[in-house]
Design an enzyme around this catalytic site. Structure first.
Site: not given
Length: 522
Positions: A265, A336, A389
């Site tokens: 990321e 995300k 994440c």
């Protein structure tokens, strides 16, 4: 004063039971908390017992959030507040559970069911309210990949939390009134449940047959420290480091060239808009071999006249392929979905901005959330579910039955938290997504821990890079297992068990109340 100390010890002990500490005797913090709650004079007293225990639990488990504020020296003054306010807020869930338990606690060993059900119901709420923060649920006490963790394939990590808390809380009646026989039966049942769960896991692991697909995945860990990442002189060296690691030949002589290369990321200190419009796009294309796919995490901006600044920003992962002199072709983009509060967006943004908090956290604008996670097509590899994440903390984001992918790509940035317990705990929590879904996970981070995780939550032999190590992992992608019960049914069995625990524990007292009411009428 003694009760305060005991409550703090209960929470801290339960926290130290989690990896990487692994002090499993700390699980006795749950029965201790149950005893402190029921022996409080009032529901308010029980609330404070729960809050104190929760504060200690989340302070031990989440102190590493303060490390992120030392990355920018201007924010260092906020570190003590972050380390204390987060556990103070999360402790409210434990306080609420204990207060409700004190309000309705029945008599006898059956009260164990109510404590476990209420406690885990509030833990489920902690993972969902205001987008949730499901860090270190009780079920994740067990090291992912070990025998005890395997029951998550059946009931998920929340179901494993219910089993764990209920089993150890069954020891609480040993201290207190009631028949000796009943108290021993309660403790025996608790120990028996833990043994049964361990036996189930041992059998499941003994029957596990790890096989591999023809896909080889390269995980790139460039060991880029967050505090140096955004310095003016760092950009060129970071790009060169990633390109060199991507282009290097297979580690073993005669080894296969990777089909997919995964960067973490936010790999580069620039947006995708800038990188793809610069000469670095050609350098990336040159590092990617023909037929190879590069998966790279970058922020991106998208024009939107309806947005406050005329654009929306996303934390994204791109699947790229080289087209030679033509540069890179974007095969797929994942945005995300679950963003980090105060890190990627400011909750109640308009209000917080008016109060001046946006300038305090140095967030000029928010990221926008992408759609709910769904698998993407990866050229040269089976379909994958991307979890960026923070998203790897959440059960249920990966389709477990219909539409199920073949693997999970977890691109993460744990460099914010340095050499603390945070990155290792994050690895353990992310590995539970493998157990729940029966899917392997390819995990790439800038500074560690990067790893190839098999469908049973175990790190494949030798396929791990520790924090502070620069290098690559060339790992064959494991085959998934069959569809797991959790993948098919999700959290429904857990929620039904919660309801059943409450009914079974409260029913006897409800019957007695009705009998007393009938007697008074007669």
């Amino acid at each position: 004063m003694i009760r305060i100390v005991l409550a703090l010890l209960a929470g801290a002990g339960a926290a130290f039971a989690h990896p990487p500490f692994g002090v499993l005797i700390g699980l006795l913090g749950y029965p201790l908390l149950m005893i402190l709650s029921e022996r409080s004079d009032t529901t308010r007293g029980a609330f404070w017992m729960g809050w104190l225990a929760g504060f200690a639990y989340f302070f031990v488990g989440c102190w590493w959030v303060a490390e992120a504020f030392f990355v920018n020296p201007e924010q260092a003054w906020m570190a003590p507040f972050a380390a204390s306010l987060l556990p103070a807020g999360l402790g409210l869930f434990w306080g609420g559970a204990c207060a409700l338990y004190r309000r309705f606690a029945p008599i006898g060993a059956v009260r164990v069911l109510l404590f476990a059900a209420l406690f885990c119901a509030f833990e489920w709420l902690r993972g969902h309210v205001l987008t949730g923060f499901p860090w270190n649920p009780a079920g994740a006490t067990w090291r992912a990949g070990g025998g005890m963790s395997q029951f998550a394939a059946v009931v998920g990590v929340y179901g494993l939390s219910l089993v764990t808390v209920g089993a150890v809380a069954a020891l609480a009646p040993l201290i207190g009134p009631g028949s000796r026989r009943g108290r021993l039966i309660s403790a025996g049942l608790g120990v028996g449940v833990l043994l049964a769960v361990g036996l189930f896991g041992a059998v499941r692991l003994a029957q596990a047959q790890l096989t591999f697909t023809d896909t080889v995945v390269r995980l790139v860990q460039a060991d880029v420290k967050q505090e140096t990442k955004w310095s003016p002189d760092a950009y060129r060296s970071i790009v060169d480091r990633y390109l060199a690691l991507t282009a290097q030949p297979p580690a073993e002589p005669g080894g296969r060239v990777p089909n997919v290369v995964v960067w973490p990321e936010g790999a580069l200190p620039a947006s995708a808009n800038d990188v793809f419009a610069s000469a670095d796009a050609q350098a990336l294309a040159a590092a990617v071999r023909p037929g190879q796919t590069l998966m790279i995490g970058l922020a991106r901006g998208e024009p939107d006249l309806m947005a406050p600044e005329g654009a929306r920003y996303y934390n994204s992962l791109f699947a790229l392929q080289s087209e030679g002199a033509a540069g890179l072709r974007v095969s797929a983009v994942y945005d995300k979905h679950r963003l980090v509060p105060f890190g990627e967006y400011l909750p109640l943004g308009s209000l917080m901005t008016s109060l001046g908090l946006r300038s305090l956290v140095h967030m000029p604008s928010d990221f926008s959330a992408g759609p709910r996670p769904s698998p993407i097509a990866v050229p040269g590899a089976p379909p994958a579910q991307v979890l960026i994440c923070y998203e790897s903390l959440y059960p249920g984001f990966t389709p477990g039955a219909a539409g199920r992918p073949a693997w999970i790509v977890n691109a993460s940035n744990d460099a914010w938290f340095g050499a603390t317990s945070g990155p290792r705990q994050h690895l353990n929590l992310a590995s539970y997504r493998a157990i729940e879904t029966g899917l392997p996970i390819a995990r790439a981070t800038p500074t560690g821990v990067s790893a190839m995780i098999d469908p049973w939550g175990r790190i494949v032999d030798g396929q791990r890079l520790e924090p502070g190590v620069m290098g690559v992992i060339d790992a064959p992608l494991p085959h998934p297992t069959g569809v797991t019960p959790y993948g098919r049914f999700g959290d429904w069995p857990f929620l039904i068990a919660l309801l059943g625990g409450c009914v079974l524990s409260l029913w006897p007292s409800m019957v007695r109340s009705r009998v007393r009411a009938s007697s008074s009428v007669i």
